[in-house]
Design an enzyme around this catalytic site. Structure first.
Site, mmCIF file in Angstrom:
data_model
loop_
_atom_site.group_PDB
_atom_site.id
_atom_site.type_symbol
_atom_site.label_atom_id
_atom_site.label_comp_id
_atom_site.label_asym_id
_atom_site.label_seq_id
_atom_site.Cartn_x
_atom_site.Cartn_y
_atom_site.Cartn_z
ATOM 1 N N SER A 184 1.193 -1.308 0.093
ATOM 2 C CA SER A 184 0.208 -0.472 -0.145
ATOM 3 C C SER A 184 0.958 0.802 -0.238
ATOM 4 C CB SER A 184 -1.340 -0.196 0.970
ATOM 5 O OG SER A 184 -0.361 -0.714 2.180
ATOM 6 N N HIS A 212 -5.145 -2.791 -2.715
ATOM 7 C CA HIS A 212 -5.390 -1.872 -3.972
ATOM 8 C C HIS A 212 -5.342 -2.766 -5.102
ATOM 9 C CE1 HIS A 212 -4.440 1.290 -0.857
ATOM 10 N NE2 HIS A 212 -3.237 0.776 -0.521
ATOM 11 N N LYS A 242 -11.648 0.880 -0.873
ATOM 12 C CA LYS A 242 -11.148 1.749 -2.499
ATOM 13 C C LYS A 242 -11.629 1.332 -3.744
ATOM 14 C CE LYS A 242 -7.906 1.414 1.216
ATOM 15 N NZ LYS A 242 -6.974 0.438 1.731
HETATM 16 C C1 LIG Z 1 -6.716 -0.017 3.509
HETATM 17 C C2 LIG Z 1 -5.941 -0.482 3.394
HETATM 18 C C3 LIG Z 1 -6.672 -1.771 4.297
HETATM 19 C C4 LIG Z 1 -7.422 -1.636 5.324
HETATM 20 O O1 LIG Z 1 -9.485 -1.672 4.912
HETATM 21 P P1 LIG Z 1 -9.784 -0.809 5.631
HETATM 22 O O2 LIG Z 1 -11.526 -1.306 4.753
HETATM 23 O O3 LIG Z 1 -9.833 0.928 5.078
HETATM 24 O O4 LIG Z 1 -10.050 -0.638 6.754
HETATM 25 C C5 LIG Z 1 -6.320 -3.085 4.487
HETATM 26 N N1 LIG Z 1 -5.299 -3.778 4.060
HETATM 27 C C6 LIG Z 1 -4.850 -3.028 3.082
HETATM 28 C C7 LIG Z 1 -2.997 -3.387 1.990
HETATM 29 C C8 LIG Z 1 -5.340 -1.159 2.605
HETATM 30 O O5 LIG Z 1 -4.432 -0.938 2.416
#
Ligand SMILES: *Cc1c(COP(=O)(O)O)cnc(C)c1O
Length: 389
Positions: A184, A212, A242
């Site tokens: 990320s 992602h 996302k």
């Molecule tokens: C954003 C993210 C999460 C958490 O997801 P949310 O729905 O925002 O709680 C978990 N793992 C990775 C790699 C992320 O980038």
């Protein structure tokens, strides 16, 4: 001084220490919807900070689905699914996610964070072993800690180191190997074919976090397996918040895995299920992505274009996803560069410890399918100026 005042002083001191180290953070006021442009801190800005890669959070079909679901099912769900029941939008979304990922079933959690926390801690306990990439997301790290399994952190992206770590596991009941699919803060990819081969050779359970990757990687945005054209890990975790433009997290896998998690993942069992509007929105976003798979390629193409525009201005950056990290190093310098960019109307956040290692601060641009080439060329120029200071 009473006890409460003492407590307040302690917190003020810790905040002052963060400030002195250039690590104090605050939530800026954002007075607009997420999108390639919004109002931030009272000014109009070009946004390179949103994970809404495919522009689905404001898509009229997605917004309509959420509004209709709110009218029909209510703004809140009333309880956890095991107690209050599972409304049709939850079941429909889980079926849709399973079909999209090609798995037997899927289970939705309150967030991606809760999905990782609950899943890792449910799958492993005392007597088990977890092997985890050094740059895995905080929610995986926290799940590892909560599990009380023996955790080995292998070098980032280093499959030889993972092979060594797997060979060194002794007497564990179960071995889980877990990795981000797209990292990320670096935007690079897990070598999934080698990862899967190693897990198979050592009889380990494989898990990837596609937060992602879903909606970004692969010809139709199905994620890392589609990108490599390889088999699937045992556990495919992802988020609805996302590229799917809504909120929530999920795990896709076998029916046995999903039933197990509905019984054993504490962040599923002991938390109120998400409201129906979030479920219906994610469902509509999945349908939009299936109808318009070119959105994934557009986001990736825009990231590659930004990297090329930066290179043309002497700024080194690389990506394999929609995340473009621009290395700075010093925390205060990264924050200054981000502030300069904001003054030019470009929002690229500075990422610092504890999100990345100390001394590895960076600007982190994330790119959306709707950014224009003009937007990205302008941003590249502004980034180059901000870094020159
Ligand atoms: C954003 C993210 C999460 C958490 O997801 P949310 O729905 O925002 O709680 C978990 N793992 C990775 C790699 C992320 O980038």
């Amino acid at each position: 001084m009473n006890a409460t005042a003492g407590f307040g002083t302690l917190l003020e001191e810790e905040l002052a220490a963060l400030e002195a180290a250039g690590l104090r953070r605050a939530c800026r006021a954002c007075d607009g919807p997420t999108g390639p442009r919004t109002r931030l801190g009272g000014r109009d800005v070009l946004v390179l900070a949103s994970n809404d890669y495919c522009d689905l959070a404001r898509d009229p079909r997605v917004v309509r689905a959420a509004a209709d679901a709110a009218a029909r099912w209510g703004a809140g769900s009333g309880g956890s699914r095991l107690i209050t029941g599972s409304q049709p939008p939850h079941a429909a979304l889980e079926r849709h996610l399973a079909a999209f990922k090609g798995t037997g079933d899927a289970v939705v959690f309150g967030s991606g964070y809760m999905a990782n926390l609950g899943t890792v801690a449910a799958l492993c306990g005392k007597g088990d072993a977890i092997l985890s990439d050094a740059l895995n997301h905080a929610s995986i790290i926290d799940g590892c800690r909560l599990s009380r399994a023996a955790v080995t952190v292998y070098r980032h992206g280093d499959m030889d180191d993972l092979a060594r770590a797997l060979a060194a596991v002794r007497g564990a009941r179960r071995v889980l190997v877990v990795s981000d699919a797209v990292f990320s803060m670096d935007g690079d990819l897990l070598d999934l074919p080698r990862f899967l081969a190693l897990c198979r050779a050592h009889g380990a359970v494989s898990m990837i976090d596609e937060a992602h990757a879903t909606g970004v990687l692969g010809a139709t945005g199905r994620g890392l397996c589609e990108h490599f054209g390889c088999g699937r890990p045992d556990v495919l975790m992802g988020t609805l918040s996302k590229a799917l433009g809504s909120a929530g997290g999920y795990v896709a896998g076998s029916r046995a895995l999903c039933d197990f998690l509905r019984n054993k993942a504490r962040s599923f069992v002991f938390s109120t299920s998400l409201p129906a509007p979030a479920m219906a929105a994610a469902d509509a976003a999945l349908a939009a992505l299936e109808a318009e798979p070119e959105r994934a390629a557009a986001a990736r193409g825009n990231a590659a274009f930004l990297v090329a525009e930066l290179a043309a201005r002497g700024v080194a950056a690389a990506t394999q996803s929609a995340i473009v990290p621009i290395p700075v190093g010093d925390e205060a310098a990264a924050v200054r560069a981000s502030e300069r960019l904001l003054a030019e109307g470009v929002w690229v956040p500075a990422i610092r410890y504890p999100t990345v290692a100390r001394g590895a601060a960076r600007l982190r641009a994330s790119v959306m399918s709707s950014h224009t080439r003009e937007d990205l060329a302008f941003a590249a120029g502004a980034i180059a100026r901000a870094l020159r200071g």
